[in-house]
Design an enzyme around this catalytic site. Structure first.
Site, PDB file in Angstrom:
ATOM      1  N   ASN A 267       3.971  -7.505   4.554  1.00 28.29           N
ATOM      2  CA  ASN A 267       3.565  -7.348   3.161  1.00 28.29           C
ATOM      3  C   ASN A 267       4.774  -7.236   2.251  1.00 28.29           C
ATOM      4  O   ASN A 267       5.718  -6.511   2.549  1.00 28.29           O
ATOM      5  CB  ASN A 267       2.713  -6.089   3.017  1.00 28.29           C
ATOM      6  CG  ASN A 267       1.348  -6.232   3.648  1.00 28.29           C
ATOM      7  OD1 ASN A 267       1.045  -7.258   4.261  1.00 28.29           O
ATOM      8  ND2 ASN A 267       0.519  -5.223   3.504  1.00 28.29           N
TER       9      ASN A 267
ATOM     10  N   HIS B 157       4.146  -3.162   7.010  1.00 27.11           N
ATOM     11  CA  HIS B 157       4.036  -2.665   5.624  1.00 27.11           C
ATOM     12  C   HIS B 157       5.326  -1.951   5.256  1.00 27.11           C
ATOM     13  O   HIS B 157       6.030  -1.433   6.117  1.00 27.11           O
ATOM     14  CB  HIS B 157       2.902  -1.634   5.514  1.00 27.11           C
ATOM     15  CG  HIS B 157       1.535  -2.212   5.558  1.00 27.11           C
ATOM     16  ND1 HIS B 157       0.669  -2.147   4.496  1.00 27.11           N
ATOM     17  CD2 HIS B 157       0.872  -2.851   6.540  1.00 27.11           C
ATOM     18  CE1 HIS B 157      -0.476  -2.729   4.833  1.00 27.11           C
ATOM     19  NE2 HIS B 157      -0.382  -3.169   6.068  1.00 27.11           N
ATOM     20  N   GLY B 158       5.570  -1.853   3.949  1.00 26.40           N
ATOM     21  CA  GLY B 158       6.671  -1.003   3.484  1.00 26.40           C
ATOM     22  C   GLY B 158       8.016  -1.435   4.007  1.00 26.40           C
ATOM     23  O   GLY B 158       8.791  -0.618   4.494  1.00 26.40           O
ATOM     24  N   GLY B 159       8.324  -2.723   3.915  1.00 26.26           N
ATOM     25  CA  GLY B 159       9.571  -3.229   4.488  1.00 26.26           C
ATOM     26  C   GLY B 159      10.725  -3.360   3.512  1.00 26.26           C
ATOM     27  O   GLY B 159      11.811  -3.768   3.907  1.00 26.26           O
ATOM     28  N   SER B 160      10.507  -2.974   2.228  1.00 26.57           N
ATOM     29  CA  SER B 160      11.596  -3.088   1.246  1.00 26.57           C
ATOM     30  C   SER B 160      12.795  -2.272   1.701  1.00 26.57           C
ATOM     31  O   SER B 160      12.644  -1.118   2.076  1.00 26.57           O
ATOM     32  CB  SER B 160      11.165  -2.534  -0.113  1.00 26.57           C
ATOM     33  OG  SER B 160      10.451  -3.485  -0.805  1.00 26.57           O
TER      34      SER B 160
ATOM     35  N   SER C 268      -4.595  -6.087  -4.147  1.00 25.21           N
ATOM     36  CA  SER C 268      -4.845  -4.666  -3.887  1.00 25.21           C
ATOM     37  C   SER C 268      -5.992  -4.189  -4.780  1.00 25.21           C
ATOM     38  O   SER C 268      -6.419  -4.909  -5.690  1.00 25.21           O
ATOM     39  CB  SER C 268      -3.584  -3.850  -4.188  1.00 25.21           C
ATOM     40  OG  SER C 268      -3.329  -3.871  -5.590  1.00 25.21           O
TER      41      SER C 268
ATOM     42  N   HIS D  64       6.384   2.759   1.857  1.00 33.63           N
ATOM     43  CA  HIS D  64       6.103   1.927   0.674  1.00 33.63           C
ATOM     44  C   HIS D  64       7.080   2.245  -0.447  1.00 33.63           C
ATOM     45  O   HIS D  64       7.552   3.371  -0.555  1.00 33.63           O
ATOM     46  CB  HIS D  64       4.692   2.215   0.144  1.00 33.63           C
ATOM     47  CG  HIS D  64       3.606   1.543   0.916  1.00 33.63           C
ATOM     48  ND1 HIS D  64       2.426   2.167   1.207  1.00 33.63           N
ATOM     49  CD2 HIS D  64       3.498   0.305   1.443  1.00 33.63           C
ATOM     50  CE1 HIS D  64       1.649   1.342   1.876  1.00 33.63           C
ATOM     51  NE2 HIS D  64       2.279   0.203   2.032  1.00 33.63           N
TER      52      HIS D  64
ATOM     53  N   ASP E  15      -5.594  -6.011   0.253  1.00 38.17           N
ATOM     54  CA  ASP E  15      -4.671  -4.987   0.740  1.00 38.17           C
ATOM     55  C   ASP E  15      -5.415  -3.645   0.892  1.00 38.17           C
ATOM     56  O   ASP E  15      -6.619  -3.568   0.623  1.00 38.17           O
ATOM     57  CB  ASP E  15      -3.501  -4.914  -0.264  1.00 38.17           C
ATOM     58  CG  ASP E  15      -2.231  -4.373   0.332  1.00 38.17           C
ATOM     59  OD1 ASP E  15      -2.208  -4.057   1.529  1.00 38.17           O
ATOM     60  OD2 ASP E  15      -1.230  -4.273  -0.414  1.00 38.17           O
ATOM     61  N   HIS E  16      -4.659  -2.611   1.257  1.00 32.36           N
ATOM     62  CA  HIS E  16      -5.200  -1.253   1.482  1.00 32.36           C
ATOM     63  C   HIS E  16      -6.530  -0.948   0.776  1.00 32.36           C
ATOM     64  O   HIS E  16      -6.586  -0.882  -0.449  1.00 32.36           O
ATOM     65  CB  HIS E  16      -4.198  -0.196   0.998  1.00 32.36           C
ATOM     66  CG  HIS E  16      -2.928  -0.194   1.760  1.00 32.36           C
ATOM     67  ND1 HIS E  16      -2.738   0.599   2.861  1.00 32.36           N
ATOM     68  CD2 HIS E  16      -1.793  -0.908   1.602  1.00 32.36           C
ATOM     69  CE1 HIS E  16      -1.520   0.387   3.341  1.00 32.36           C
ATOM     70  NE2 HIS E  16      -0.925  -0.529   2.611  1.00 32.36           N
TER      71      HIS E  16
ATOM     72  N   GLU F  84       2.474   3.790  -3.159  1.00 29.18           N
ATOM     73  CA  GLU F  84       2.205   2.464  -3.679  1.00 29.18           C
ATOM     74  C   GLU F  84       0.827   2.428  -4.299  1.00 29.18           C
ATOM     75  O   GLU F  84      -0.115   2.953  -3.719  1.00 29.18           O
ATOM     76  CB  GLU F  84       2.293   1.396  -2.579  1.00 29.18           C
ATOM     77  CG  GLU F  84       2.190  -0.010  -3.158  1.00 29.18           C
ATOM     78  CD  GLU F  84       2.406  -1.093  -2.106  1.00 29.18           C
ATOM     79  OE1 GLU F  84       3.407  -1.798  -2.212  1.00 29.18           O
ATOM     80  OE2 GLU F  84       1.583  -1.192  -1.190  1.00 29.18           O
TER      81      GLU F  84
ATOM     82  N   ASP G  51       5.654  -6.684  -1.834  1.00 32.62           N
ATOM     83  CA  ASP G  51       5.168  -6.391  -3.178  1.00 32.62           C
ATOM     84  C   ASP G  51       6.321  -5.914  -4.064  1.00 32.62           C
ATOM     85  O   ASP G  51       6.688  -6.572  -5.035  1.00 32.62           O
ATOM     86  CB  ASP G  51       4.058  -5.332  -3.105  1.00 32.62           C
ATOM     87  CG  ASP G  51       3.340  -5.143  -4.430  1.00 32.62           C
ATOM     88  OD1 ASP G  51       3.546  -5.955  -5.350  1.00 32.62           O
ATOM     89  OD2 ASP G  51       2.554  -4.183  -4.562  1.00 32.62           O
ATOM     90  N   THR G  52       6.935  -4.808  -3.663  1.00 32.34           N
ATOM     91  CA  THR G  52       8.006  -4.216  -4.468  1.00 32.34           C
ATOM     92  C   THR G  52       9.104  -5.231  -4.811  1.00 32.34           C
ATOM     93  O   THR G  52       9.519  -5.345  -5.966  1.00 32.34           O
ATOM     94  CB  THR G  52       8.630  -3.037  -3.692  1.00 32.34           C
ATOM     95  OG1 THR G  52       7.574  -2.142  -3.326  1.00 32.34           O
ATOM     96  CG2 THR G  52       9.647  -2.291  -4.525  1.00 32.34           C
TER      97      THR G  52
ATOM     98  N   GLU H 257      -5.361   0.079  10.072  1.00 37.17           N
ATOM     99  CA  GLU H 257      -4.105   0.838  10.131  1.00 37.17           C
ATOM    100  C   GLU H 257      -4.339   2.183  10.793  1.00 37.17           C
ATOM    101  O   GLU H 257      -5.343   2.843  10.543  1.00 37.17           O
ATOM    102  CB  GLU H 257      -3.550   1.059   8.712  1.00 37.17           C
ATOM    103  CG  GLU H 257      -2.309   1.947   8.675  1.00 37.17           C
ATOM    104  CD  GLU H 257      -1.654   2.067   7.295  1.00 37.17           C
ATOM    105  OE1 GLU H 257      -1.675   1.074   6.527  1.00 37.17           O
ATOM    106  OE2 GLU H 257      -1.125   3.149   6.987  1.00 37.17           O
TER     107      GLU H 257
HETATM  108 ZN    ZN Z   1       0.891  -1.309   2.767  1.00 40.72          ZN
END
Ligand code: ZN
Length: 349
Positions: free
Chosen positions: A278, A256-259, A61, A219, A102-103, A176, A280-281, A168
Protein backbone atom coordinates in the site's frame (compact mmCIF):
# COMPACT_ATOMS: atom_id res chain seq x y z
CA UNK A 1 -9.06 -10.57 -22.23
CA UNK A 2 -11.90 -9.08 -24.22
CA UNK A 3 -15.66 -9.25 -24.14
CA UNK A 4 -17.62 -10.93 -26.94
CA UNK A 5 -17.73 -7.76 -28.98
CA UNK A 6 -13.96 -7.32 -28.73
CA UNK A 7 -13.94 -4.46 -26.19
CA UNK A 8 -11.04 -4.70 -23.76
CA UNK A 9 -11.88 -4.69 -20.03
CA UNK A 10 -8.84 -3.54 -18.09
CA UNK A 11 -10.46 -3.57 -14.66
CA UNK A 12 -9.36 -7.11 -13.91
CA UNK A 13 -12.06 -9.72 -13.50
CA UNK A 14 -11.66 -12.44 -10.87
CA UNK A 15 -9.64 -14.83 -13.03
CA UNK A 16 -7.36 -12.05 -14.23
CA UNK A 17 -6.86 -10.75 -10.70
CA UNK A 18 -6.02 -14.22 -9.39
CA UNK A 19 -3.57 -14.61 -12.25
CA UNK A 20 -1.99 -11.24 -11.39
CA UNK A 21 -1.54 -12.24 -7.75
CA UNK A 22 -0.26 -15.73 -8.55
CA UNK A 23 2.21 -14.33 -11.09
CA UNK A 24 3.51 -11.87 -8.49
CA UNK A 25 3.78 -14.61 -5.88
CA UNK A 26 5.72 -16.92 -8.19
CA UNK A 27 7.75 -14.12 -9.79
CA UNK A 28 8.88 -12.46 -6.54
CA UNK A 29 7.27 -9.10 -7.19
CA UNK A 30 4.38 -7.08 -5.77
CA UNK A 31 1.81 -4.55 -6.95
CA UNK A 32 1.76 -0.98 -5.74
CA UNK A 33 -1.72 -0.36 -4.29
CA UNK A 34 -2.35 3.34 -4.66
CA UNK A 35 -4.88 5.23 -2.55
CA UNK A 36 -6.95 7.65 -4.61
CA UNK A 37 -9.46 10.28 -3.51
CA UNK A 38 -10.37 12.01 -6.76
CA UNK A 39 -10.51 11.50 -10.52
CA UNK A 40 -7.23 13.42 -10.68
CA UNK A 41 -5.31 11.01 -8.43
CA UNK A 42 -7.01 7.98 -10.03
CA UNK A 43 -5.96 9.16 -13.49
CA UNK A 44 -2.38 9.66 -12.28
CA UNK A 45 -2.28 6.08 -10.97
CA UNK A 46 -3.73 4.48 -14.13
CA UNK A 47 -1.36 6.46 -16.36
CA UNK A 48 1.65 5.47 -14.25
CA UNK A 49 0.78 1.77 -14.36
CA UNK A 50 0.24 1.90 -18.12
CA UNK A 51 3.53 3.76 -18.69
CA UNK A 52 5.37 1.14 -16.64
CA UNK A 53 3.59 -1.80 -18.33
CA UNK A 54 2.69 -2.87 -14.81
CA UNK A 55 -0.69 -4.10 -13.68
CA UNK A 56 -1.71 -2.36 -10.49
CA UNK A 57 -4.17 -1.88 -7.69
CA UNK A 58 -6.16 1.28 -7.07
CA UNK A 59 -7.78 1.58 -3.67
CA UNK A 60 -10.23 3.80 -1.86
CA UNK A 61 -10.27 4.29 1.91
CA UNK A 62 -13.33 5.15 4.00
CA UNK A 63 -12.07 8.74 4.24
CA UNK A 64 -11.30 8.83 0.53
CA UNK A 65 -14.81 7.64 -0.28
CA UNK A 66 -16.35 10.20 2.03
CA UNK A 67 -14.28 12.97 0.44
CA UNK A 68 -15.20 11.86 -3.08
CA UNK A 69 -18.91 12.02 -2.24
CA UNK A 70 -18.61 15.74 -1.47
CA UNK A 71 -21.10 17.35 0.89
CA UNK A 72 -23.17 14.14 0.94
CA UNK A 73 -20.50 12.64 3.20
CA UNK A 74 -21.31 9.03 2.21
CA UNK A 75 -18.16 6.88 2.11
CA UNK A 76 -19.75 4.10 0.06
CA UNK A 77 -21.27 6.52 -2.46
CA UNK A 78 -17.94 8.23 -3.06
CA UNK A 79 -16.19 4.88 -3.43
CA UNK A 80 -18.77 3.78 -6.02
CA UNK A 81 -18.27 7.02 -7.92
CA UNK A 82 -14.46 6.62 -8.02
CA UNK A 83 -14.73 2.95 -8.99
CA UNK A 84 -17.09 3.76 -11.86
CA UNK A 85 -14.65 6.36 -13.09
CA UNK A 86 -11.80 3.84 -13.02
CA UNK A 87 -13.93 1.26 -14.87
CA UNK A 88 -14.61 3.77 -17.64
CA UNK A 89 -11.14 5.24 -18.00
CA UNK A 90 -9.00 2.14 -17.44
CA UNK A 91 -10.53 0.61 -20.56
CA UNK A 92 -8.46 3.02 -22.63
CA UNK A 93 -5.15 1.70 -21.29
CA UNK A 94 -3.29 -1.53 -21.90
CA UNK A 95 -2.77 -2.93 -18.40
CA UNK A 96 -5.01 -4.53 -15.77
CA UNK A 97 -6.20 -2.48 -12.84
CA UNK A 98 -7.73 -4.14 -9.78
CA UNK A 99 -10.07 -2.05 -7.65
CA UNK A 100 -9.77 -2.44 -3.90
CA UNK A 101 -11.05 -0.77 -0.74
CA UNK A 102 -8.65 -0.05 2.12
CA UNK A 103 -9.03 -0.50 5.91
CA UNK A 104 -12.66 -1.09 6.88
CA UNK A 105 -12.96 -1.45 10.64
CA UNK A 106 -15.75 -3.49 12.20
CA UNK A 107 -17.79 -0.39 13.05
CA UNK A 108 -17.99 0.74 9.40
CA UNK A 109 -18.68 -2.63 7.73
CA UNK A 110 -22.38 -1.72 7.60
CA UNK A 111 -21.85 1.68 6.02
CA UNK A 112 -18.84 1.00 3.77
CA UNK A 113 -18.10 -2.60 2.85
CA UNK A 114 -21.60 -4.09 2.79
CA UNK A 115 -23.13 -1.44 0.51
CA UNK A 116 -20.19 -1.99 -1.88
CA UNK A 117 -20.59 -5.77 -1.83
CA UNK A 118 -24.32 -5.31 -2.45
CA UNK A 119 -23.52 -3.04 -5.38
CA UNK A 120 -21.41 -5.83 -6.91
CA UNK A 121 -24.14 -8.41 -6.22
CA UNK A 122 -26.63 -6.17 -8.02
CA UNK A 123 -24.27 -5.64 -10.96
CA UNK A 124 -23.61 -9.37 -11.33
CA UNK A 125 -27.36 -10.03 -11.51
CA UNK A 126 -27.45 -7.59 -14.45
CA UNK A 127 -24.53 -9.29 -16.16
CA UNK A 128 -22.13 -6.44 -15.35
CA UNK A 129 -18.60 -6.88 -13.96
CA UNK A 130 -17.88 -6.57 -10.24
CA UNK A 131 -17.56 -3.00 -8.99
CA UNK A 132 -14.58 -3.72 -6.71
CA UNK A 133 -12.19 -6.63 -7.20
CA UNK A 134 -11.36 -6.89 -3.51
CA UNK A 135 -12.14 -5.35 -0.13
CA UNK A 136 -10.18 -5.13 3.08
CA UNK A 137 -11.74 -5.97 6.42
CA UNK A 138 -9.56 -4.68 9.24
CA UNK A 139 -10.56 -6.43 12.45
CA UNK A 140 -7.14 -5.97 13.99
CA UNK A 141 -8.50 -3.96 16.89
CA UNK A 142 -10.80 -6.85 17.88
CA UNK A 143 -9.69 -9.88 19.91
CA UNK A 144 -8.06 -12.34 17.47
CA UNK A 145 -10.84 -14.96 17.62
CA UNK A 146 -13.54 -12.37 16.97
CA UNK A 147 -11.49 -10.84 14.14
CA UNK A 148 -11.08 -14.21 12.49
CA UNK A 149 -14.78 -15.09 12.89
CA UNK A 150 -15.84 -11.84 11.23
CA UNK A 151 -13.20 -12.25 8.51
CA UNK A 152 -14.54 -15.72 7.82
CA UNK A 153 -18.12 -14.53 7.57
CA UNK A 154 -17.19 -11.69 5.21
CA UNK A 155 -14.98 -13.91 3.04
CA UNK A 156 -17.86 -16.34 2.71
CA UNK A 157 -20.07 -13.53 1.40
CA UNK A 158 -17.33 -12.10 -0.86
CA UNK A 159 -16.35 -15.48 -2.34
CA UNK A 160 -19.91 -16.01 -3.57
CA UNK A 161 -19.40 -13.00 -5.86
CA UNK A 162 -15.76 -13.65 -6.78
CA UNK A 163 -14.50 -10.84 -4.56
CA UNK A 164 -11.13 -11.31 -2.85
CA UNK A 165 -10.95 -10.27 0.81
CA UNK A 166 -7.94 -8.72 2.52
CA UNK A 167 -7.70 -9.30 6.27
CA UNK A 168 -5.35 -8.08 8.97
CA UNK A 169 -4.15 -9.44 12.29
CA UNK A 170 -1.74 -7.67 14.57
CA UNK A 171 -1.70 -3.89 14.46
CA UNK A 172 -0.15 -1.48 11.96
CA UNK A 173 1.23 1.30 14.15
CA UNK A 174 1.00 5.03 13.58
CA UNK A 175 -1.92 7.07 12.31
CA UNK A 176 -3.73 7.10 8.98
CA UNK A 177 -7.05 8.45 7.85
CA UNK A 178 -8.11 9.29 11.41
CA UNK A 179 -7.35 5.83 12.84
CA UNK A 180 -4.69 6.18 15.49
CA UNK A 181 -2.66 3.20 16.68
CA UNK A 182 0.25 5.21 18.01
CA UNK A 183 -0.23 3.75 21.50
CA UNK A 184 -0.43 0.10 20.39
CA UNK A 185 1.60 -2.28 22.59
CA UNK A 186 4.83 -3.31 20.86
CA UNK A 187 4.08 -7.06 20.74
CA UNK A 188 0.84 -6.36 18.82
CA UNK A 189 2.95 -4.83 16.02
CA UNK A 190 4.29 -8.30 15.16
CA UNK A 191 2.00 -11.11 14.00
CA UNK A 192 2.88 -14.50 15.51
CA UNK A 193 3.44 -17.67 13.41
CA UNK A 194 0.56 -19.28 15.35
CA UNK A 195 -1.79 -16.52 14.19
CA UNK A 196 -0.61 -16.87 10.61
CA UNK A 197 -1.28 -20.62 10.68
CA UNK A 198 -4.73 -20.11 12.21
CA UNK A 199 -5.68 -17.57 9.54
CA UNK A 200 -4.67 -20.02 6.78
CA UNK A 201 -6.59 -22.91 8.38
CA UNK A 202 -9.80 -20.92 8.73
CA UNK A 203 -9.80 -18.83 5.54
CA UNK A 204 -8.10 -20.98 2.91
CA UNK A 205 -10.98 -23.48 2.59
CA UNK A 206 -13.46 -20.64 2.01
CA UNK A 207 -12.01 -18.44 -0.71
CA UNK A 208 -9.19 -16.26 -2.00
CA UNK A 209 -7.85 -13.77 0.49
CA UNK A 210 -4.87 -11.50 1.01
CA UNK A 211 -3.38 -11.00 4.41
CA UNK A 212 -1.81 -7.98 6.11
CA UNK A 213 0.31 -9.72 8.71
CA UNK A 214 2.20 -7.07 10.65
CA UNK A 215 5.95 -7.04 11.08
CA UNK A 216 6.59 -3.65 12.67
CA UNK A 217 4.87 -1.60 9.97
CA UNK A 218 3.78 1.91 10.80
CA UNK A 219 1.35 4.16 8.92
CA UNK A 220 2.29 7.73 8.14
CA UNK A 221 5.56 9.53 7.72
CA UNK A 222 8.80 8.32 9.20
CA UNK A 223 12.33 9.31 8.39
CA UNK A 224 14.22 6.53 6.60
CA UNK A 225 15.73 4.18 9.15
CA UNK A 226 13.22 5.08 11.90
CA UNK A 227 10.88 2.20 11.15
CA UNK A 228 12.01 -1.03 12.79
CA UNK A 229 10.74 -3.59 10.35
CA UNK A 230 11.32 -7.26 11.00
CA UNK A 231 10.60 -9.02 7.67
CA UNK A 232 11.84 -12.30 9.18
CA UNK A 233 8.52 -12.36 11.05
CA UNK A 234 6.85 -13.04 7.69
CA UNK A 235 9.41 -15.69 6.78
CA UNK A 236 8.88 -17.57 10.04
CA UNK A 237 5.12 -17.31 9.69
CA UNK A 238 5.14 -18.59 6.10
CA UNK A 239 7.38 -21.50 7.09
CA UNK A 240 4.93 -22.45 9.84
CA UNK A 241 2.04 -22.17 7.37
CA UNK A 242 3.77 -24.34 4.76
CA UNK A 243 4.47 -27.00 7.39
CA UNK A 244 0.95 -27.01 8.81
CA UNK A 245 -1.14 -26.67 5.61
CA UNK A 246 1.18 -28.55 3.25
CA UNK A 247 1.29 -28.53 -0.54
CA UNK A 248 3.64 -25.54 -0.56
CA UNK A 249 0.79 -23.32 0.63
CA UNK A 250 1.71 -19.68 1.32
CA UNK A 251 -0.28 -16.61 2.29
CA UNK A 252 -0.51 -13.76 -0.22
CA UNK A 253 0.77 -10.99 2.01
CA UNK A 254 0.14 -7.25 2.02
CA UNK A 255 2.67 -4.66 3.17
CA UNK A 256 1.08 -1.66 4.93
CA UNK A 257 2.86 1.37 6.32
CA UNK A 258 5.99 1.09 4.21
CA UNK A 259 6.89 4.80 3.97
CA UNK A 260 10.49 5.29 4.97
CA UNK A 261 11.39 1.60 4.66
CA UNK A 262 14.77 0.67 3.23
CA UNK A 263 14.63 -0.74 -0.30
CA UNK A 264 16.53 -3.81 0.91
CA UNK A 265 13.76 -4.49 3.46
CA UNK A 266 11.08 -4.08 0.80
CA UNK A 267 12.95 -6.51 -1.46
CA UNK A 268 13.33 -8.99 1.38
CA UNK A 269 9.55 -9.07 1.91
CA UNK A 270 9.04 -9.94 -1.77
CA UNK A 271 10.79 -13.24 -1.05
CA UNK A 272 8.32 -14.00 1.73
CA UNK A 273 5.10 -13.71 -0.24
CA UNK A 274 4.29 -9.98 -0.23
CA UNK A 275 2.27 -9.36 -3.41
CA UNK A 276 0.71 -5.95 -2.61
CA UNK A 277 2.21 -2.89 -1.01
CA UNK A 278 0.00 0.00 0.00
CA UNK A 279 1.25 3.44 -0.94
CA UNK A 280 -0.49 6.59 0.22
CA UNK A 281 1.73 8.93 2.22
CA UNK A 282 4.48 9.09 -0.42
CA UNK A 283 2.12 9.75 -3.32
CA UNK A 284 0.24 12.38 -1.29
CA UNK A 285 3.52 14.18 -0.77
CA UNK A 286 4.62 13.85 -4.39
CA UNK A 287 1.35 15.36 -5.64
CA UNK A 288 1.35 18.28 -3.20
CA UNK A 289 5.08 18.95 -3.34
CA UNK A 290 4.92 19.72 -7.05
CA UNK A 291 1.99 22.07 -6.55
CA UNK A 292 3.82 23.96 -3.81
CA UNK A 293 6.61 24.55 -6.29
CA UNK A 294 4.16 25.70 -8.95
CA UNK A 295 2.38 28.10 -6.59
CA UNK A 296 5.59 29.70 -5.33
CA UNK A 297 7.14 29.96 -8.78
CA UNK A 298 4.01 31.41 -10.38
CA UNK A 299 2.89 33.50 -7.43
CA UNK A 300 2.26 36.64 -9.46
CA UNK A 301 0.16 34.84 -12.09
CA UNK A 302 -1.88 32.95 -9.49
CA UNK A 303 -3.02 36.05 -7.63
CA UNK A 304 -4.69 39.32 -8.48
CA UNK A 305 -2.10 41.77 -7.13
CA UNK A 306 -2.40 45.54 -6.97
CA UNK A 307 -5.50 45.81 -9.15
CA UNK A 308 -4.13 43.39 -11.78
CA UNK A 309 -6.14 40.38 -12.99
CA UNK A 310 -3.66 37.49 -12.56
CA UNK A 311 -3.25 34.91 -15.33
CA UNK A 312 -6.17 32.60 -15.93
CA UNK A 313 -3.88 30.06 -17.61
CA UNK A 314 -2.08 29.63 -14.29
CA UNK A 315 -4.90 29.72 -11.76
CA UNK A 316 -7.17 27.37 -13.70
CA UNK A 317 -7.01 24.38 -11.29
CA UNK A 318 -6.33 22.07 -14.23
CA UNK A 319 -2.96 23.77 -14.74
CA UNK A 320 -1.61 22.92 -11.29
CA UNK A 321 -3.49 19.66 -10.74
CA UNK A 322 -1.89 18.35 -13.91
CA UNK A 323 1.52 19.07 -12.36
CA UNK A 324 0.46 17.19 -9.24
CA UNK A 325 -0.70 14.24 -11.33
CA UNK A 326 2.58 14.09 -13.24
CA UNK A 327 4.60 14.10 -10.04
CA UNK A 328 2.37 11.46 -8.45
CA UNK A 329 2.68 9.28 -11.56
CA UNK A 330 6.46 9.58 -11.33
CA UNK A 331 6.40 8.41 -7.70
CA UNK A 332 4.18 5.45 -8.67
CA UNK A 333 6.59 4.58 -11.49
CA UNK A 334 9.36 4.42 -8.87
CA UNK A 335 7.13 2.17 -6.75
CA UNK A 336 6.68 -0.20 -9.69
CA UNK A 337 10.45 -0.43 -10.04
CA UNK A 338 10.97 -0.88 -6.28
CA UNK A 339 8.39 -3.67 -6.22
CA UNK A 340 9.63 -5.11 -9.55
CA UNK A 341 6.20 -5.06 -11.19
CA UNK A 342 7.38 -2.92 -14.15
CA UNK A 343 7.19 -4.64 -17.54
CA UNK A 344 5.31 -7.57 -16.03
CA UNK A 345 1.69 -6.87 -16.98
CA UNK A 346 -0.02 -10.22 -17.53
CA UNK A 347 -1.62 -8.60 -20.55
CA UNK A 348 1.80 -8.89 -22.22
CA UNK A 349 2.11 -12.62 -21.54
ZN1 ZN B 1 -2.85 0.19 5.97
Amino acid sequence: MTTNDGVSMPVANYDQYVKMLDSANKGGYAYPAINVTSTSTANAAIKAFADMKSDGIIQVSTGGGKFASGAVGDMALGAISLAQHVHLVAEKYGVYIALHTDHCQANVVETFMLPLIKETEKRRKNGQPNLFSSHMFDGSELPFEKNLAMSKELLDRCAQSEIILEVETGVVGGEEDGVNNEGAPADKLYTSPEEMVEVAKVLNPIGKYMYAATFGNVHGVYKPGNVKLRPEILKKGQEAVAKEIGGGYQHMLVFHGGSGSELSEIHETLNYGVIKMNIDTDTQYAYSREIVDYMFTNYESMLKIDGEVGNKKFYDPRAWMKKGEEAMAKRIADACKDLKSDGKSIMLS
